[in-house]
Design a protein around this motif. Structure first.
Motif, PDB file in Angstrom:
ATOM      1  N   ASN A 164       0.827  -1.212   0.000  1.00 45.00           N
ATOM      2  CA  ASN A 164       0.000   0.000   0.000  1.00 45.00           C
ATOM      3  C   ASN A 164       0.863   1.267   0.000  1.00 45.00           C
ATOM      4  O   ASN A 164       0.534   2.256   0.651  1.00 45.00           O
ATOM      5  N   LEU A 165       1.943   1.244  -0.770  1.00 45.13           N
ATOM      6  CA  LEU A 165       2.827   2.417  -0.852  1.00 45.13           C
ATOM      7  C   LEU A 165       2.305   3.375  -1.930  1.00 45.13           C
ATOM      8  O   LEU A 165       2.836   3.468  -3.038  1.00 45.13           O
ATOM      9  N   LEU A 166       1.269   4.110  -1.586  1.00 38.03           N
ATOM     10  CA  LEU A 166       0.557   4.976  -2.530  1.00 38.03           C
ATOM     11  C   LEU A 166       0.734   6.458  -2.227  1.00 38.03           C
ATOM     12  O   LEU A 166      -0.001   7.293  -2.766  1.00 38.03           O
ATOM     13  N   TYR A 167       1.722   6.825  -1.378  1.00 36.55           N
ATOM     14  CA  TYR A 167       1.800   8.198  -0.880  1.00 36.55           C
ATOM     15  C   TYR A 167       3.073   8.935  -1.270  1.00 36.55           C
ATOM     16  O   TYR A 167       3.417   9.937  -0.665  1.00 36.55           O
ATOM     17  N   ASP A 168       3.773   8.422  -2.295  1.00 36.65           N
ATOM     18  CA  ASP A 168       4.810   9.219  -2.924  1.00 36.65           C
ATOM     19  C   ASP A 168       4.122  10.144  -3.932  1.00 36.65           C
ATOM     20  O   ASP A 168       3.019   9.860  -4.398  1.00 36.65           O
ATOM     21  N   CYS A 169       4.751  11.267  -4.266  1.00 35.08           N
ATOM     22  CA  CYS A 169       4.150  12.179  -5.238  1.00 35.08           C
ATOM     23  C   CYS A 169       5.237  12.917  -5.994  1.00 35.08           C
ATOM     24  O   CYS A 169       6.214  13.379  -5.405  1.00 35.08           O
ATOM     25  N   GLU A 170       5.053  13.019  -7.315  1.00 33.95           N
ATOM     26  CA  GLU A 170       5.977  13.768  -8.166  1.00 33.95           C
ATOM     27  C   GLU A 170       5.227  14.671  -9.139  1.00 33.95           C
ATOM     28  O   GLU A 170       5.835  15.207 -10.074  1.00 33.95           O
ATOM     29  N   ALA A 171       3.913  14.844  -8.924  1.00 36.85           N
ATOM     30  CA  ALA A 171       3.106  15.529  -9.935  1.00 36.85           C
ATOM     31  C   ALA A 171       1.971  16.308  -9.291  1.00 36.85           C
ATOM     32  O   ALA A 171       1.245  15.771  -8.448  1.00 36.85           O
ATOM     33  N   PHE A 172       1.821  17.578  -9.702  1.00 38.61           N
ATOM     34  CA  PHE A 172       0.693  18.361  -9.231  1.00 38.61           C
ATOM     35  C   PHE A 172       0.364  19.481 -10.197  1.00 38.61           C
ATOM     36  O   PHE A 172       1.171  19.842 -11.062  1.00 38.61           O
ATOM     37  N   VAL A 173      -0.856  20.017 -10.070  1.00 43.16           N
ATOM     38  CA  VAL A 173      -1.285  21.190 -10.829  1.00 43.16           C
ATOM     39  C   VAL A 173      -2.030  22.118  -9.872  1.00 43.16           C
ATOM     40  O   VAL A 173      -2.398  21.727  -8.759  1.00 43.16           O
ATOM     41  N   GLU A 174      -2.267  23.350 -10.321  1.00 45.96           N
ATOM     42  CA  GLU A 174      -3.070  24.311  -9.566  1.00 45.96           C
ATOM     43  C   GLU A 174      -4.292  24.673 -10.393  1.00 45.96           C
ATOM     44  O   GLU A 174      -4.189  24.923 -11.594  1.00 45.96           O
ATOM     45  N   MET A 175      -5.461  24.663  -9.743  1.00 46.19           N
ATOM     46  CA  MET A 175      -6.704  24.969 -10.452  1.00 46.19           C
ATOM     47  C   MET A 175      -7.668  25.673  -9.514  1.00 46.19           C
ATOM     48  O   MET A 175      -8.079  25.105  -8.505  1.00 46.19           O
ATOM     49  N   ASP A 176      -7.972  26.926  -9.818  1.00 44.10           N
ATOM     50  CA  ASP A 176      -9.023  27.681  -9.127  1.00 44.10           C
ATOM     51  C   ASP A 176      -8.883  27.653  -7.606  1.00 44.10           C
ATOM     52  O   ASP A 176      -9.841  27.391  -6.874  1.00 44.10           O
ATOM     53  N   GLY A 177      -7.668  27.920  -7.129  1.00 42.24           N
ATOM     54  CA  GLY A 177      -7.456  28.057  -5.696  1.00 42.24           C
ATOM     55  C   GLY A 177      -7.153  26.776  -4.953  1.00 42.24           C
ATOM     56  O   GLY A 177      -7.083  26.778  -3.714  1.00 42.24           O
ATOM     57  N   ASN A 178      -6.944  25.691  -5.679  1.00 34.66           N
ATOM     58  CA  ASN A 178      -6.574  24.424  -5.054  1.00 34.66           C
ATOM     59  C   ASN A 178      -5.420  23.781  -5.813  1.00 34.66           C
ATOM     60  O   ASN A 178      -5.263  23.965  -7.029  1.00 34.66           O
ATOM     61  N   PHE A 179      -4.620  23.007  -5.083  1.00 43.10           N
ATOM     62  CA  PHE A 179      -3.627  22.135  -5.698  1.00 43.10           C
ATOM     63  C   PHE A 179      -4.234  20.741  -5.845  1.00 43.10           C
ATOM     64  O   PHE A 179      -5.011  20.290  -4.998  1.00 43.10           O
ATOM     65  N   TYR A 180      -3.836  20.058  -6.921  1.00 37.57           N
ATOM     66  CA  TYR A 180      -4.261  18.677  -7.156  1.00 37.57           C
ATOM     67  C   TYR A 180      -3.006  17.827  -7.316  1.00 37.57           C
ATOM     68  O   TYR A 180      -2.177  18.098  -8.188  1.00 37.57           O
ATOM     69  N   LEU A 181      -2.871  16.824  -6.451  1.00 41.91           N
ATOM     70  CA  LEU A 181      -1.685  15.981  -6.419  1.00 41.91           C
ATOM     71  C   LEU A 181      -2.034  14.594  -6.945  1.00 41.91           C
ATOM     72  O   LEU A 181      -3.071  14.019  -6.584  1.00 41.91           O
ATOM     73  N   PHE A 182      -1.136  14.047  -7.771  1.00 39.64           N
ATOM     74  CA  PHE A 182      -1.329  12.733  -8.388  1.00 39.64           C
ATOM     75  C   PHE A 182      -0.190  11.839  -7.910  1.00 39.64           C
ATOM     76  O   PHE A 182       0.974  12.089  -8.213  1.00 39.64           O
ATOM     77  N   THR A 183      -0.505  10.814  -7.148  1.00 38.20           N
ATOM     78  CA  THR A 183       0.537  10.063  -6.455  1.00 38.20           C
ATOM     79  C   THR A 183       1.238   9.057  -7.363  1.00 38.20           C
ATOM     80  O   THR A 183       0.709   8.643  -8.400  1.00 38.20           O
ATOM     81  N   LYS A 184       2.430   8.672  -6.934  1.00 36.30           N
ATOM     82  CA  LYS A 184       3.247   7.693  -7.641  1.00 36.30           C
ATOM     83  C   LYS A 184       3.218   6.386  -6.861  1.00 36.30           C
ATOM     84  O   LYS A 184       3.664   6.325  -5.719  1.00 36.30           O
ATOM     85  N   ASN A 185       2.693   5.375  -7.493  1.00 34.15           N
ATOM     86  CA  ASN A 185       2.522   4.072  -6.850  1.00 34.15           C
ATOM     87  C   ASN A 185       3.879   3.370  -6.725  1.00 34.15           C
ATOM     88  O   ASN A 185       4.560   3.139  -7.716  1.00 34.15           O
ATOM     89  N   ARG A 186       4.266   3.034  -5.500  1.00 35.83           N
ATOM     90  CA  ARG A 186       5.488   2.282  -5.254  1.00 35.83           C
ATOM     91  C   ARG A 186       5.200   0.950  -4.558  1.00 35.83           C
ATOM     92  O   ARG A 186       6.079   0.348  -3.943  1.00 35.83           O
ATOM     93  N   SER A 187       3.966   0.491  -4.678  1.00 33.21           N
ATOM     94  CA  SER A 187       3.543  -0.720  -3.974  1.00 33.21           C
ATOM     95  C   SER A 187       4.132  -1.990  -4.585  1.00 33.21           C
ATOM     96  O   SER A 187       4.358  -2.073  -5.797  1.00 33.21           O
ATOM     97  N   LYS A 188       4.355  -2.962  -3.716  1.00 33.83           N
ATOM     98  CA  LYS A 188       4.699  -4.298  -4.192  1.00 33.83           C
ATOM     99  C   LYS A 188       3.475  -4.858  -4.908  1.00 33.83           C
ATOM    100  O   LYS A 188       2.356  -4.772  -4.417  1.00 33.83           O
ATOM    101  N   GLY A 189       3.676  -5.416  -6.101  1.00 34.72           N
ATOM    102  CA  GLY A 189       2.538  -5.853  -6.896  1.00 34.72           C
ATOM    103  C   GLY A 189       1.904  -4.685  -7.637  1.00 34.72           C
ATOM    104  O   GLY A 189       0.674  -4.563  -7.702  1.00 34.72           O
TER     105      GLY A 189
END
Length: 291
Positions: A152-177
């Motif tokens: 369940n290693l789903l909480y790395d992140c290398e990607a984001f954008v800004e839209m209408d006063g919020n940031f949106y983060l897209f995580t990088k999956n590092r899970s086994k399997g």
């Protein structure tokens, strides 16, 4: 300006035989320029408001600096970020007003408790230093273990954008399997310490190089987000500000495999992509047309 971007790319196309030898491919990755030797581990690129400067950062182990490049790859500036530490800077973006933000949220081991997005006062390449003028600290909704189980290693992140006063983060999956699953989180573009709200659980097709997300960018009309992986781009449409679960995903092969880490829209039809310098490849900035 667009002509300046494309003509050098055509001259350098022979540097990318995989793209050159794919005449039936609707899309084509074209070399724009070679990055300066100093920049071996570029982790994010964005543009100045006038699009005359390409801003670049490197990830952990490198300096607390933002680099300004010309559209031919000349080093215009090295600007120190004087009140911030490069714990693991993994992406850099700009908003519609031209503000520059650094994503200090690289989290390979999924154990960090000091994740942050840093807004700077960077405006042009004549600056010697820049300061962080807003720090958005956050933690992920749903993460209770630091680190979680290897499945369940789903909480790395290398990607984001800004839209209408919020940031949106897209995580990088590092899970086994690894199965291409990634999470989308929303964080307010404000000073403070926030819980990042989970607003999407999605999946990309393919193995790690196909589907592990390394950068993101959003178009000017805020209805198209492009995610980068080593081998592909993935175009997201049909999302709403508070819900990404219904987003449609179009996978577009780049027909080129390298450690691609950085992505930005030059205009709504043209992407710029950068990869890290490897032993026999990379260290380039490319253009890619979305027809």
């Amino acid at each position: 300006m667009l002509r300046l971007l494309i003509l050098p790319a055509l001259l350098l196309l022979s540097c990318n035989p995989k793209a050159q030898n794919s005449p039936t491919n609707e899309y084509e990755l074209k070399v724009q320029f070679t990055l300066p030797k100093k920049l071996k581990e570029v982790s994010g690129i964005t543009l100045s408001k006038d699009k005359k400067t390409i801003w670049a950062i490197e990830d952990r182990g490198n300096e607390n600096a933002i680099y300004g490049l010309s559209d031919k790859g000349d080093m215009l500036a090295k600007i120190s970020v004087e009140n911030a530490e490069n714990t693991d800077w993994e992406d850099v973006i700009s908003d519609s007003q031209g503000n520059i933000y650094i994503g200090d949220f690289g989290n390979n081991d999924n154990n960090r408790k000091d994740l942050a997005i840093l807004k700077t006062d960077l405006k042009d390449s004549k600056q010697i230093v820049t300061k962080v003028v807003q720090t958005t600290k956050f933690h992920y909704q749903g993460q209770t273990e630091f680190p979680p189980k290897k499945s369940n290693l789903l909480y790395d992140c290398e990607a984001f954008v800004e839209m209408d006063g919020n940031f949106y983060l897209f995580t990088k999956n590092r899970s086994k399997g690894f199965d291409g699953t990634f999470l989308v989180f929303q964080v307010p573009n404000k000073e403070g310490d926030f819980e990042a709200k989970l607003i999407g659980t999605l999946k990309l097709q393919g193995g790690y190089n196909d589907a592990a997300i390394t950068s993101a960018t959003i178009n000017s009309t805020k209805d198209k987000i492009v995610l980068l992986t080593h081998k592909n781009i993935h175009v997201l449409t049909g999302f709403t500000a508070n819900d990404f679960n219904s987003a449609k995903i179009q996978k577009i092969p780049l027909n080129h495999n390298s450690q691609k880490e950085a992505l930005v829209f030059f205009d709504d039809k043209t992407l710029m992509i950068a990869d890290e310098k490897g032993k026999n490849e990379g260290g380039m900035v490319y253009t890619f047309s979305l027809n």
